[in-house]
Design an enzyme around this catalytic site. Structure first.
Site, PDB file in Angstrom:
ATOM      1  N   ASN A  11       0.819  -1.093  -0.077  1.00  0.00           N
ATOM      2  CA  ASN A  11      -0.052   0.043   0.081  1.00  0.00           C
ATOM      3  C   ASN A  11       0.471   1.505  -0.161  1.00  0.00           C
ATOM      4  OD1 ASN A  11      -1.912   1.991   0.515  1.00  0.00           O
ATOM      5  ND2 ASN A  11      -2.166   1.427   2.584  1.00  0.00           N
ATOM      6  N   LYS A  13       0.529   4.183  -0.186  1.00  0.00           N
ATOM      7  CA  LYS A  13      -0.454   5.440   0.067  1.00  0.00           C
ATOM      8  C   LYS A  13      -0.221   6.588  -0.504  1.00  0.00           C
ATOM      9  CE  LYS A  13       0.009   3.028   5.175  1.00  0.00           C
ATOM     10  NZ  LYS A  13      -0.110   3.427   6.216  1.00  0.00           N
ATOM     11  N   GLU A  99      -6.665   4.923   8.412  1.00  0.00           N
ATOM     12  CA  GLU A  99      -6.443   6.437   8.040  1.00  0.00           C
ATOM     13  C   GLU A  99      -8.121   6.707   6.902  1.00  0.00           C
ATOM     14  OE1 GLU A  99      -2.731   5.104   5.291  1.00  0.00           O
ATOM     15  OE2 GLU A  99      -2.428   4.931   7.570  1.00  0.00           O
ATOM     16  N   SER A 215       3.488  -2.404  10.335  1.00  0.00           N
ATOM     17  CA  SER A 215       5.416  -2.710  10.897  1.00  0.00           C
ATOM     18  C   SER A 215       6.168  -3.892  10.258  1.00  0.00           C
ATOM     19  CB  SER A 215       5.588  -2.228  12.302  1.00  0.00           C
ATOM     20  OG  SER A 215       4.569  -0.858  11.971  1.00  0.00           O
TER      21      SER A 215
HETATM   22  P1  13P Z   1       3.249  -0.034   7.728  1.00  0.00           P
HETATM   23  O1  13P Z   1       3.113  -1.405   7.401  1.00  0.00           O
HETATM   24  O2  13P Z   1       3.840   1.437   7.334  1.00  0.00           O
HETATM   25  O3  13P Z   1       2.588  -0.213   9.127  1.00  0.00           O
HETATM   26  O4  13P Z   1       1.449   0.265   7.039  1.00  0.00           O
HETATM   27  C1  13P Z   1       0.671  -0.742   7.259  1.00  0.00           C
HETATM   28  C2  13P Z   1      -0.267  -0.173   6.248  1.00  0.00           C
HETATM   29  O5  13P Z   1      -1.101   0.837   6.621  1.00  0.00           O
HETATM   30  C3  13P Z   1      -1.154  -1.123   5.058  1.00  0.00           C
HETATM   31  O6  13P Z   1      -2.368  -0.655   4.740  1.00  0.00           O
END
Ligand code: 13P
Length: 253
Positions: A11, A13, A99, A215
């Site tokens: 992802n 983002k 989110e 994470s």
């Molecule tokens: P991180 O791997 O940066 O913690 O993000 C996880 C996430 O929200 C994947 O959708």
């Protein structure tokens, strides 16, 4: 129980320009030309979807959108529909990411409409669920997961549910460097599997792939991905670096 093919999904983002996106997927391809028995997916921002779909036409890497509107068209300024996302070349769509729930006020009811819009447009939804730290500390994990599944999947029939992908992402583990302990992850994944079995029966529950997110990185992926009810990972930060993403993909093997 039949073997489920694992999924490693990145992802991205709100990161990467179109050129950076090309550089990243090329890095994954050249670094790992033959991934083996694993489905690899990337979720670029909307603007990069058509470019990525074109660039990855001959590739093993599948494409997900990060969101969709629940209507197929209409006066919804700034939004993208499932129809448009499918047209842009995505086959999957992330729905209900924490989110989106936290910053864009998405409720389980809205998420349910988005799940239906995904199926209506032949997109496979990746339904994200997970509790906050306060909810975990109050002992509410099973109630929260139960509600997110019950409302999120309201009126979704079994044959559609069998194609579903679920991502368990404890909110407190996202982007914090704090990974959930293997025992905590397996407990919630088993709970999700049992809830699906109660609603849809064992065959459907067995077919659904349940990913862990929060994470995930090369140093912890092997331990998480070998848990019995973990069928892959939804990776944020570490999916933006080709070598790290490749290591995570390899740890499914
Ligand atoms: P991180 O791997 O940066 O913690 O993000 C996880 C996430 O929200 C994947 O959708």
């Amino acid at each position: 129980m039949r073997k489920r093919i694992p999924i490693i999904a990145g992802n991205w983002k709100m990161h990467l320009t179109a050129a950076e996106a090309v550089q990243l997927v090329d890095g994954i391809h050249y670094g790992l030309p033959f991934p083996g028995d694993v489905d690899v997916i990337v979720a670029p921002p909307f603007l990069s979807l058509p470019g990525m779909a074109n660039h990855l036409r001959e590739s093993y890497i599948g494409i997900a959108a990060q969101n969709l509107h629940f209507e197929d068209q209409g006066a919804f300024t700034g939004e993208c529909s499932g129809k448009q996302v499918k047209d842009a070349g995505a086959d999957y769509v992330i729905v209900g990411h924490s989110e989106r729930r936290q910053y864009f006020a998405e409720t389980d009811e809205i998420i349910n409409k988005k799940i239906k819009a995904s199926y209506r447009n032949s997109l496979v939804p990746i339904l994200c669920i997970g509790e906050t730290l306060e909810e975990r500390e109050r002992g509410e994990v099973s109630a929260i997961i139960g509600r997110q599944l019950a409302v999120g999947l309201l009126d979704v029939p079994g044959p559609e549910a069998a194609r579903l992908i679920i991502a368990y992402e404890p909110v407190w583990a996202i982007g914090t460097g704090k990974t959930a302990l293997p025992g905590q992850v397996e407990d919630v994944h088993r709970l999700i599997r049992v809830s699906l079995a109660l609603k849809y029966g064992g065959l459907v529950a067995d077919a659904v792939r349940i990913l862990y997110g929060g994470s995930v990185k090369p140093s912890n992926s092997k331990e998480l991905l070998t848990l019995p009810n973990v069928d892959g990972a939804l990776v944020g930060g570490a999916s933006l670096k080709a070598p790290d993403f490749i290591e995570i993909i390899k740890s499914t093997g």
